[in-house]
Scaffold this active site. Structure first.
Site, PDB file in Angstrom:
ATOM      1  N   LYS A 187      81.972  24.869  58.339  1.00  0.00           N
ATOM      2  CA  LYS A 187      80.853  24.104  58.918  1.00  0.00           C
ATOM      3  C   LYS A 187      80.693  24.424  60.412  1.00  0.00           C
ATOM      4  O   LYS A 187      79.588  24.654  60.878  1.00  0.00           O
ATOM      5  CB  LYS A 187      81.094  22.590  58.761  1.00  0.00           C
ATOM      6  CG  LYS A 187      81.219  22.119  57.332  1.00  0.00           C
ATOM      7  CD  LYS A 187      81.357  20.600  57.241  1.00  0.00           C
ATOM      8  CE  LYS A 187      82.593  20.017  57.873  1.00  0.00           C
ATOM      9  NZ  LYS A 187      83.867  20.392  57.239  1.00  0.00           N
ATOM     10  N   ARG A 222      80.733  11.218  57.083  1.00  0.00           N
ATOM     11  CA  ARG A 222      81.895  11.516  56.249  1.00  0.00           C
ATOM     12  C   ARG A 222      82.210  10.378  55.296  1.00  0.00           C
ATOM     13  O   ARG A 222      83.152  10.475  54.515  1.00  0.00           O
ATOM     14  CB  ARG A 222      83.100  11.716  57.149  1.00  0.00           C
ATOM     15  CG  ARG A 222      83.615  13.168  57.215  1.00  0.00           C
ATOM     16  CD  ARG A 222      84.677  13.185  58.263  1.00  0.00           C
ATOM     17  NE  ARG A 222      85.603  14.236  58.249  1.00  0.00           N
ATOM     18  CZ  ARG A 222      85.617  15.232  59.154  1.00  0.00           C
ATOM     19  NH1 ARG A 222      84.655  15.352  60.020  1.00  0.00           N
ATOM     20  NH2 ARG A 222      86.584  16.105  59.139  1.00  0.00           N
ATOM     21  N   ARG A 268      93.111  29.832  61.064  1.00  0.00           N
ATOM     22  CA  ARG A 268      92.457  29.285  62.265  1.00  0.00           C
ATOM     23  C   ARG A 268      93.513  28.941  63.328  1.00  0.00           C
ATOM     24  O   ARG A 268      93.327  29.224  64.508  1.00  0.00           O
ATOM     25  CB  ARG A 268      91.641  28.039  61.892  1.00  0.00           C
ATOM     26  CG  ARG A 268      90.989  27.349  63.075  1.00  0.00           C
ATOM     27  CD  ARG A 268      89.817  26.502  62.660  1.00  0.00           C
ATOM     28  NE  ARG A 268      90.219  25.218  62.109  1.00  0.00           N
ATOM     29  CZ  ARG A 268      89.381  24.357  61.546  1.00  0.00           C
ATOM     30  NH1 ARG A 268      88.101  24.668  61.415  1.00  0.00           N
ATOM     31  NH2 ARG A 268      89.808  23.201  61.081  1.00  0.00           N
ATOM     32  N   ARG A 308      95.061  23.020  67.079  1.00  0.00           N
ATOM     33  CA  ARG A 308      94.825  21.641  66.633  1.00  0.00           C
ATOM     34  C   ARG A 308      96.048  21.107  65.912  1.00  0.00           C
ATOM     35  O   ARG A 308      96.597  21.771  65.043  1.00  0.00           O
ATOM     36  CB  ARG A 308      93.611  21.614  65.698  1.00  0.00           C
ATOM     37  CG  ARG A 308      92.309  21.673  66.430  1.00  0.00           C
ATOM     38  CD  ARG A 308      91.162  21.754  65.464  1.00  0.00           C
ATOM     39  NE  ARG A 308      91.152  20.689  64.468  1.00  0.00           N
ATOM     40  CZ  ARG A 308      90.155  20.471  63.635  1.00  0.00           C
ATOM     41  NH1 ARG A 308      89.087  21.232  63.684  1.00  0.00           N
ATOM     42  NH2 ARG A 308      90.217  19.499  62.751  1.00  0.00           N
ATOM     43  N   ARG A 357      93.937  15.571  54.830  1.00  0.00           N
ATOM     44  CA  ARG A 357      92.515  15.722  55.179  1.00  0.00           C
ATOM     45  C   ARG A 357      91.696  16.016  53.921  1.00  0.00           C
ATOM     46  O   ARG A 357      90.584  15.513  53.761  1.00  0.00           O
ATOM     47  CB  ARG A 357      92.339  16.835  56.224  1.00  0.00           C
ATOM     48  CG  ARG A 357      92.884  16.419  57.585  1.00  0.00           C
ATOM     49  CD  ARG A 357      93.063  17.605  58.511  1.00  0.00           C
ATOM     50  NE  ARG A 357      91.816  18.232  58.902  1.00  0.00           N
ATOM     51  CZ  ARG A 357      91.725  19.458  59.402  1.00  0.00           C
ATOM     52  NH1 ARG A 357      92.810  20.198  59.552  1.00  0.00           N
ATOM     53  NH2 ARG A 357      90.562  19.941  59.742  1.00  0.00           N
TER      54      ARG A 357
END
Ligand code: AMP
Length: 202
Positions: free
Chosen positions: A13, A88, A127, A139, A150
């Site tokens: 996204k 969300r 990532r 992160r 998640r």
């Protein structure tokens, strides 16, 4: 152009939103980025959100809705925006619907990046590695353990939005497993269709 990008963590996204920013000249509103900025700045919101985010759970609707309501009134949102990671939950979806109707605005499209779950954890690990290699901060929630949580949160609370927007006739799906360029082309083709239809309806 007012868009929502839907999809699980790691679906792409953020990457796609950044590309759309350039082609449509509208901002990317990532609630994850806004919350991380609040955590970094040590604001009251950041303090409330930090532990929840580190655990891979969702921050309260109340906090996130307030952040978005304030952000969409900024001048750079006048011609539209791309919502990345928001809404969300069903409550957030209702909230954004109310925010827009109060401002006499409407959504142009809700785009779901359809991906294979099995590929996602690999993308998240990549990532984190890429960020590390580029000397950027990694992160805290980009690791396989927190990622599981998640993904669970996504299926429990966010996936119902697919049905919600489908029922409203707003949902469009793209193949999120294709290459980054190919996904961008699919989204742009879809948005040309949305624009064409808006012109025809006017
Ligand atoms: P993201 O960068 O979109 O993956 O978001 C990172 C984290 O921020 C999520 O795991 C949540 O803890 C929090 N977050 C971001 N957007 C939302 C949202 N719309 N509602 C609740 N929590 C959110």
């Amino acid at each position: 152009m007012r868009l929502i990008l839907l999809g699980p963590p790691g679906a792409g996204k953020g990457t796609q939103a950044q590309r759309l920013v350039e082609s449509y000249n509208i901002p990317q509103l990532s609630t994850g980025d806004m919350l991380r900025a609040a955590v970094k700045a040590g604001t009251e919101v950041g303090k409330r959100a930090k532990a929840v985010m580190d655990a891979g759970e969702l921050v309260s609707d109340e906090i996130v809705n307030a952040i978005v309501a304030e952000r969409i009134d900024q001048p750079d949102c006048a011609n539209g925006f791309i919502l990345d990671g928001y809404p969300r939950t069903l409550q957030q979806a209702d909230a954004v619907g109310d925010m827009l109707s109060r401002r006499k605005q409407k959504l142009d499209a809700v785009i779901e990046l359809v991906v294979d779950d099995k590929a996602l954890v690999g993308r998240i690990v990549k990532r984190a590695k890429d960020a590390e290699a580029a000397g950027q901060s990694v992160r805290k929630d980009d690791n396989p353990q927190v990622f599981d949580e998640r993904l669970r949160e996504y299926y429990k609370k966010t996936a119902p939005l697919i049905g919600y927007y489908y029922a409203k006739g707003r949902l469009e799906g793209v193949d999120g497993m294709a290459s980054i360029d190919e996904v961008t082309s699919q989204i742009e083709a879809l948005l040309r269709g949305v624009r064409g239809k808006a012109k025809a309806d006017a």
